[in-house]
Design an enzyme around this catalytic site. Structure first.
Site, PDB file in Angstrom:
ATOM      1  N   GLY A 168      -6.213  14.219 -27.978  1.00 40.25           N
ATOM      2  CA  GLY A 168      -6.544  15.612 -28.242  1.00 40.25           C
ATOM      3  C   GLY A 168      -6.605  16.465 -26.995  1.00 40.25           C
ATOM      4  O   GLY A 168      -7.578  17.195 -26.776  1.00 40.25           O
ATOM      5  N   TYR A 210       6.439   2.202  -0.887  1.00 42.03           N
ATOM      6  CA  TYR A 210       5.171   2.331  -1.601  1.00 42.03           C
ATOM      7  C   TYR A 210       3.995   2.185  -0.641  1.00 42.03           C
ATOM      8  O   TYR A 210       3.056   2.995  -0.662  1.00 42.03           O
ATOM      9  CB  TYR A 210       5.094   1.283  -2.710  1.00 42.03           C
ATOM     10  CG  TYR A 210       3.839   1.380  -3.544  1.00 42.03           C
ATOM     11  CD1 TYR A 210       3.630   2.449  -4.406  1.00 42.03           C
ATOM     12  CD2 TYR A 210       2.858   0.386  -3.482  1.00 42.03           C
ATOM     13  CE1 TYR A 210       2.483   2.543  -5.178  1.00 42.03           C
ATOM     14  CE2 TYR A 210       1.711   0.466  -4.251  1.00 42.03           C
ATOM     15  CZ  TYR A 210       1.528   1.542  -5.092  1.00 42.03           C
ATOM     16  OH  TYR A 210       0.377   1.626  -5.854  1.00 42.03           O
ATOM     17  N   ALA A 211       4.044   1.170   0.207  1.00 41.22           N
ATOM     18  CA  ALA A 211       2.968   0.992   1.190  1.00 41.22           C
ATOM     19  C   ALA A 211       2.890   2.185   2.131  1.00 41.22           C
ATOM     20  O   ALA A 211       1.805   2.691   2.432  1.00 41.22           O
ATOM     21  CB  ALA A 211       3.194  -0.297   1.981  1.00 41.22           C
ATOM     22  N   ALA A 212       4.036   2.659   2.599  1.00 41.56           N
ATOM     23  CA  ALA A 212       4.057   3.794   3.520  1.00 41.56           C
ATOM     24  C   ALA A 212       3.546   5.060   2.839  1.00 41.56           C
ATOM     25  O   ALA A 212       2.783   5.842   3.426  1.00 41.56           O
ATOM     26  CB  ALA A 212       5.474   4.010   4.048  1.00 41.56           C
ATOM     27  N   ALA A 213       3.955   5.287   1.585  1.00 41.14           N
ATOM     28  CA  ALA A 213       3.542   6.486   0.870  1.00 41.14           C
ATOM     29  C   ALA A 213       2.047   6.480   0.583  1.00 41.14           C
ATOM     30  O   ALA A 213       1.376   7.510   0.710  1.00 41.14           O
ATOM     31  CB  ALA A 213       4.329   6.616  -0.435  1.00 41.14           C
ATOM     32  N   LYS A 214       1.503   5.347   0.201  1.00 37.94           N
ATOM     33  CA  LYS A 214       0.067   5.289  -0.077  1.00 37.94           C
ATOM     34  C   LYS A 214      -0.750   5.434   1.205  1.00 37.94           C
ATOM     35  O   LYS A 214      -1.838   6.031   1.185  1.00 37.94           O
ATOM     36  CB  LYS A 214      -0.282   3.992  -0.804  1.00 37.94           C
ATOM     37  CG  LYS A 214       0.202   3.944  -2.249  1.00 37.94           C
ATOM     38  CD  LYS A 214      -0.361   5.086  -3.104  1.00 37.94           C
ATOM     39  CE  LYS A 214      -0.050   4.908  -4.581  1.00 37.94           C
ATOM     40  NZ  LYS A 214      -0.514   6.046  -5.401  1.00 37.94           N
ATOM     41  N   GLY A 274       0.191  12.295 -13.965  1.00 41.08           N
ATOM     42  CA  GLY A 274       0.525  10.896 -14.220  1.00 41.08           C
ATOM     43  C   GLY A 274      -0.241  10.323 -15.394  1.00 41.08           C
ATOM     44  O   GLY A 274      -0.621   9.151 -15.396  1.00 41.08           O
ATOM     45  N   SER A 300      -4.331   3.356  -3.274  1.00 40.70           N
ATOM     46  CA  SER A 300      -4.049   1.953  -3.591  1.00 40.70           C
ATOM     47  C   SER A 300      -4.548   1.090  -2.446  1.00 40.70           C
ATOM     48  O   SER A 300      -4.660   1.561  -1.304  1.00 40.70           O
ATOM     49  CB  SER A 300      -2.537   1.758  -3.767  1.00 40.70           C
ATOM     50  OG  SER A 300      -2.216   0.377  -3.875  1.00 40.70           O
TER      51      SER A 300
END
Length: 251
Positions: A52, A155-159, A14, A141
Protein backbone atom coordinates in the site's frame (compact mmCIF):
# COMPACT_ATOMS: atom_id res chain seq x y z
CA UNK A 1 11.40 2.10 22.24
CA UNK A 2 8.54 2.43 19.78
CA UNK A 3 9.43 4.24 16.57
CA UNK A 4 6.70 6.06 14.69
CA UNK A 5 6.84 7.97 11.41
CA UNK A 6 3.19 8.95 11.11
CA UNK A 7 4.03 12.55 10.15
CA UNK A 8 6.93 11.76 7.81
CA UNK A 9 7.28 11.32 4.07
CA UNK A 10 9.79 8.53 3.46
CA UNK A 11 11.44 7.77 0.12
CA UNK A 12 13.01 4.32 -0.25
CA UNK A 13 15.13 3.52 -3.31
CA UNK A 14 15.77 -0.02 -4.49
CA UNK A 15 12.46 -1.11 -2.97
CA UNK A 16 11.36 -3.73 -5.48
CA UNK A 17 12.80 -6.65 -3.55
CA UNK A 18 15.11 -7.82 -0.78
CA UNK A 19 16.41 -5.41 1.81
CA UNK A 20 14.77 -2.40 0.16
CA UNK A 21 11.36 -4.05 0.30
CA UNK A 22 11.83 -5.04 3.96
CA UNK A 23 12.74 -1.43 4.79
CA UNK A 24 9.64 -0.21 2.99
CA UNK A 25 7.43 -2.68 4.86
CA UNK A 26 8.90 -1.57 8.21
CA UNK A 27 8.26 2.12 7.50
CA UNK A 28 4.72 1.34 6.34
CA UNK A 29 4.05 -0.51 9.59
CA UNK A 30 5.39 2.52 11.48
CA UNK A 31 2.86 4.82 9.81
CA UNK A 32 4.97 6.66 7.24
CA UNK A 33 3.72 8.23 4.04
CA UNK A 34 5.77 5.99 1.80
CA UNK A 35 7.09 6.48 -1.73
CA UNK A 36 9.15 3.75 -3.40
CA UNK A 37 11.42 3.84 -6.41
CA UNK A 38 13.41 1.24 -8.35
CA UNK A 39 14.71 0.66 -11.86
CA UNK A 40 12.66 -2.58 -11.91
CA UNK A 41 9.23 -1.14 -12.71
CA UNK A 42 7.39 -4.48 -12.59
CA UNK A 43 8.89 -5.55 -9.25
CA UNK A 44 8.36 -2.07 -7.84
CA UNK A 45 4.67 -2.08 -8.76
CA UNK A 46 4.21 -5.48 -7.12
CA UNK A 47 5.84 -4.30 -3.89
CA UNK A 48 3.91 -1.04 -3.81
CA UNK A 49 0.60 -2.83 -4.38
CA UNK A 50 1.39 -5.43 -1.71
CA UNK A 51 2.17 -2.94 1.04
CA UNK A 52 0.00 0.00 0.00
CA UNK A 53 2.67 2.51 -1.01
CA UNK A 54 3.17 4.94 -3.86
CA UNK A 55 5.64 4.00 -6.59
CA UNK A 56 7.72 5.99 -9.07
CA UNK A 57 9.91 3.84 -11.34
CA UNK A 58 13.19 5.54 -12.24
CA UNK A 59 16.83 4.91 -13.11
CA UNK A 60 18.30 7.10 -10.38
CA UNK A 61 21.85 6.54 -11.58
CA UNK A 62 20.92 9.28 -14.07
CA UNK A 63 21.05 12.75 -12.49
CA UNK A 64 18.11 14.25 -14.34
CA UNK A 65 15.86 11.29 -13.60
CA UNK A 66 16.86 11.20 -9.94
CA UNK A 67 16.12 14.91 -9.53
CA UNK A 68 12.80 14.62 -11.39
CA UNK A 69 11.71 11.74 -9.17
CA UNK A 70 12.51 13.63 -5.95
CA UNK A 71 10.69 16.72 -7.21
CA UNK A 72 7.65 14.57 -8.02
CA UNK A 73 7.68 13.23 -4.47
CA UNK A 74 7.94 16.73 -3.04
CA UNK A 75 5.17 18.14 -5.22
CA UNK A 76 2.73 15.40 -4.32
CA UNK A 77 3.57 14.46 -0.73
CA UNK A 78 5.94 17.11 0.62
CA UNK A 79 9.37 16.29 1.97
CA UNK A 80 10.95 13.90 1.58
CA UNK A 81 11.73 13.99 5.30
CA UNK A 82 13.63 10.71 5.19
CA UNK A 83 15.53 9.13 2.30
CA UNK A 84 16.78 5.56 2.44
CA UNK A 85 19.09 4.62 -0.41
CA UNK A 86 18.85 0.84 -0.69
CA UNK A 87 19.37 0.73 -4.46
CA UNK A 88 22.62 -0.74 -5.69
CA UNK A 89 23.93 -4.27 -5.41
CA UNK A 90 25.95 -6.19 -7.95
CA UNK A 91 23.61 -5.57 -10.91
CA UNK A 92 23.60 -9.30 -11.60
CA UNK A 93 27.36 -9.55 -11.97
CA UNK A 94 29.57 -12.32 -10.63
CA UNK A 95 33.22 -12.28 -9.64
CA UNK A 96 35.65 -12.36 -12.55
CA UNK A 97 39.42 -11.96 -12.91
CA UNK A 98 40.71 -8.40 -12.95
CA UNK A 99 41.77 -8.57 -16.58
CA UNK A 100 38.27 -9.51 -17.78
CA UNK A 101 36.39 -6.48 -16.43
CA UNK A 102 34.99 -4.19 -19.12
CA UNK A 103 34.09 -0.54 -18.71
CA UNK A 104 30.33 -1.07 -18.88
CA UNK A 105 30.39 -3.63 -16.06
CA UNK A 106 32.49 -1.33 -13.88
CA UNK A 107 30.35 1.75 -14.49
CA UNK A 108 27.00 -0.01 -14.02
CA UNK A 109 27.83 -0.91 -10.42
CA UNK A 110 29.14 2.57 -9.62
CA UNK A 111 26.06 4.18 -11.16
CA UNK A 112 23.70 2.15 -8.98
CA UNK A 113 25.62 2.30 -5.72
CA UNK A 114 27.41 5.66 -5.70
CA UNK A 115 26.10 7.96 -8.42
CA UNK A 116 22.49 7.30 -7.45
CA UNK A 117 23.17 8.00 -3.78
CA UNK A 118 24.78 11.33 -4.63
CA UNK A 119 22.07 12.46 -7.04
CA UNK A 120 19.27 11.56 -4.61
CA UNK A 121 20.99 13.35 -1.74
CA UNK A 122 21.66 16.36 -3.96
CA UNK A 123 17.99 16.55 -4.95
CA UNK A 124 16.55 15.97 -1.47
CA UNK A 125 18.90 18.19 0.53
CA UNK A 126 17.29 21.56 -0.40
CA UNK A 127 13.89 20.34 0.77
CA UNK A 128 15.34 19.01 4.03
CA UNK A 129 17.25 22.25 4.59
CA UNK A 130 14.06 24.24 4.09
CA UNK A 131 12.39 22.07 6.73
CA UNK A 132 15.35 22.39 9.09
CA UNK A 133 15.68 18.62 9.50
CA UNK A 134 16.09 15.39 7.58
CA UNK A 135 17.48 11.89 7.55
CA UNK A 136 19.54 10.19 4.85
CA UNK A 137 20.37 6.51 5.39
CA UNK A 138 22.37 4.50 2.87
CA UNK A 139 22.69 0.75 2.64
CA UNK A 140 26.41 0.13 2.43
CA UNK A 141 27.94 -3.33 2.91
CA UNK A 142 30.62 -5.22 4.73
CA UNK A 143 32.24 -5.00 1.29
CA UNK A 144 32.59 -1.27 1.89
CA UNK A 145 34.81 -1.93 4.88
CA UNK A 146 36.90 -4.89 3.73
CA UNK A 147 37.31 -7.09 0.61
CA UNK A 148 34.06 -8.44 -0.77
CA UNK A 149 33.03 -12.08 -0.50
CA UNK A 150 31.56 -11.74 -4.00
CA UNK A 151 34.98 -11.13 -5.56
CA UNK A 152 33.49 -8.28 -7.61
CA UNK A 153 36.08 -5.50 -7.72
CA UNK A 154 33.63 -2.76 -8.72
CA UNK A 155 31.22 -3.70 -5.93
CA UNK A 156 33.88 -3.49 -3.23
CA UNK A 157 35.20 -0.22 -4.66
CA UNK A 158 31.72 1.29 -4.99
CA UNK A 159 30.68 0.39 -1.45
CA UNK A 160 33.93 1.85 -0.10
CA UNK A 161 33.13 5.00 -2.08
CA UNK A 162 29.60 5.06 -0.64
CA UNK A 163 31.02 4.92 2.89
CA UNK A 164 33.21 7.92 2.08
CA UNK A 165 30.28 9.77 0.55
CA UNK A 166 28.16 9.23 3.67
CA UNK A 167 30.86 10.74 5.86
CA UNK A 168 31.35 13.71 3.54
CA UNK A 169 27.61 14.37 3.23
CA UNK A 170 27.31 14.29 7.01
CA UNK A 171 30.00 16.96 7.32
CA UNK A 172 28.11 19.16 4.86
CA UNK A 173 24.50 18.53 5.89
CA UNK A 174 24.45 17.78 9.62
CA UNK A 175 24.85 21.47 10.60
CA UNK A 176 21.42 21.97 8.99
CA UNK A 177 19.82 19.20 11.06
CA UNK A 178 20.16 16.55 8.34
CA UNK A 179 21.85 13.42 9.65
CA UNK A 180 23.59 11.07 7.22
CA UNK A 181 24.43 7.50 8.18
CA UNK A 182 24.81 4.05 6.65
CA UNK A 183 24.00 0.49 7.59
CA UNK A 184 26.54 -2.09 6.44
CA UNK A 185 24.84 -5.49 6.26
CA UNK A 186 26.61 -8.78 6.50
CA UNK A 187 25.57 -11.61 4.21
CA UNK A 188 21.77 -11.66 3.92
CA UNK A 189 19.85 -14.05 1.68
CA UNK A 190 17.36 -11.51 0.44
CA UNK A 191 17.16 -11.76 -3.36
CA UNK A 192 17.99 -14.06 -6.28
CA UNK A 193 21.59 -12.79 -6.47
CA UNK A 194 22.37 -13.55 -2.83
CA UNK A 195 20.65 -16.94 -3.17
CA UNK A 196 22.99 -17.78 -6.06
CA UNK A 197 25.97 -16.64 -4.00
CA UNK A 198 24.86 -18.81 -1.08
CA UNK A 199 24.46 -21.87 -3.28
CA UNK A 200 27.84 -21.24 -4.91
CA UNK A 201 29.54 -21.45 -1.51
CA UNK A 202 28.57 -25.11 -1.16
CA UNK A 203 28.06 -26.86 2.20
CA UNK A 204 31.63 -26.30 3.38
CA UNK A 205 31.64 -22.62 2.49
CA UNK A 206 28.25 -22.08 4.08
CA UNK A 207 29.37 -23.77 7.29
CA UNK A 208 32.56 -21.70 7.34
CA UNK A 209 30.63 -18.46 6.93
CA UNK A 210 28.20 -19.33 9.73
CA UNK A 211 31.09 -20.23 12.02
CA UNK A 212 32.68 -16.82 11.42
CA UNK A 213 29.52 -15.03 12.60
CA UNK A 214 29.31 -14.54 16.37
CA UNK A 215 25.58 -15.30 16.43
CA UNK A 216 26.11 -18.39 14.22
CA UNK A 217 23.22 -17.39 11.97
CA UNK A 218 22.72 -15.35 8.86
CA UNK A 219 20.93 -12.06 9.16
CA UNK A 220 17.57 -11.24 7.62
CA UNK A 221 16.34 -8.26 5.66
CA UNK A 222 14.25 -7.39 8.69
CA UNK A 223 17.41 -7.15 10.82
CA UNK A 224 18.71 -4.51 8.43
CA UNK A 225 15.39 -2.65 8.34
CA UNK A 226 15.37 -2.36 12.13
CA UNK A 227 18.73 -0.58 12.10
CA UNK A 228 17.59 1.75 9.32
CA UNK A 229 14.47 2.78 11.22
CA UNK A 230 16.55 3.66 14.26
CA UNK A 231 18.88 5.89 12.22
CA UNK A 232 15.80 7.53 10.68
CA UNK A 233 14.16 8.20 14.04
CA UNK A 234 14.05 11.31 16.19
CA UNK A 235 15.95 9.37 18.86
CA UNK A 236 18.99 9.20 16.56
CA UNK A 237 19.19 12.96 16.13
CA UNK A 238 22.76 13.23 17.47
CA UNK A 239 24.16 10.37 15.39
CA UNK A 240 25.65 11.28 12.03
CA UNK A 241 28.49 10.19 9.78
CA UNK A 242 28.36 6.66 11.18
CA UNK A 243 28.59 3.27 9.49
CA UNK A 244 26.81 0.59 11.52
CA UNK A 245 27.81 -3.00 10.77
CA UNK A 246 24.77 -5.24 11.15
CA UNK A 247 26.38 -8.62 10.62
CA UNK A 248 25.93 -10.73 13.72
CA UNK A 249 29.33 -9.68 15.04
CA UNK A 250 31.38 -10.94 12.09
CA UNK A 251 33.17 -7.61 11.66
Amino acid sequence: MRLTFADKTVLVTGAAQGIGRAIAEAFKAAGATLVLTDIDAEGLAATADAIGAEAIAADIGDRARAHAMVEAVHARFGGPDIVVHAAGGTRGQAGRPLTEIDEASWRAIFAANVDAAFWIAQAAAPHMRAAGAGRFVAIASGAGLRPSLTGIQAYAAAKHALVGLVKQLSWELAPDGITVNAVAPGFVRSNPTTERQWEAMGPDGQASLLKSIHTHRLGTAEDIAAAVLFFASEQAGWISGQILSVDGGRS
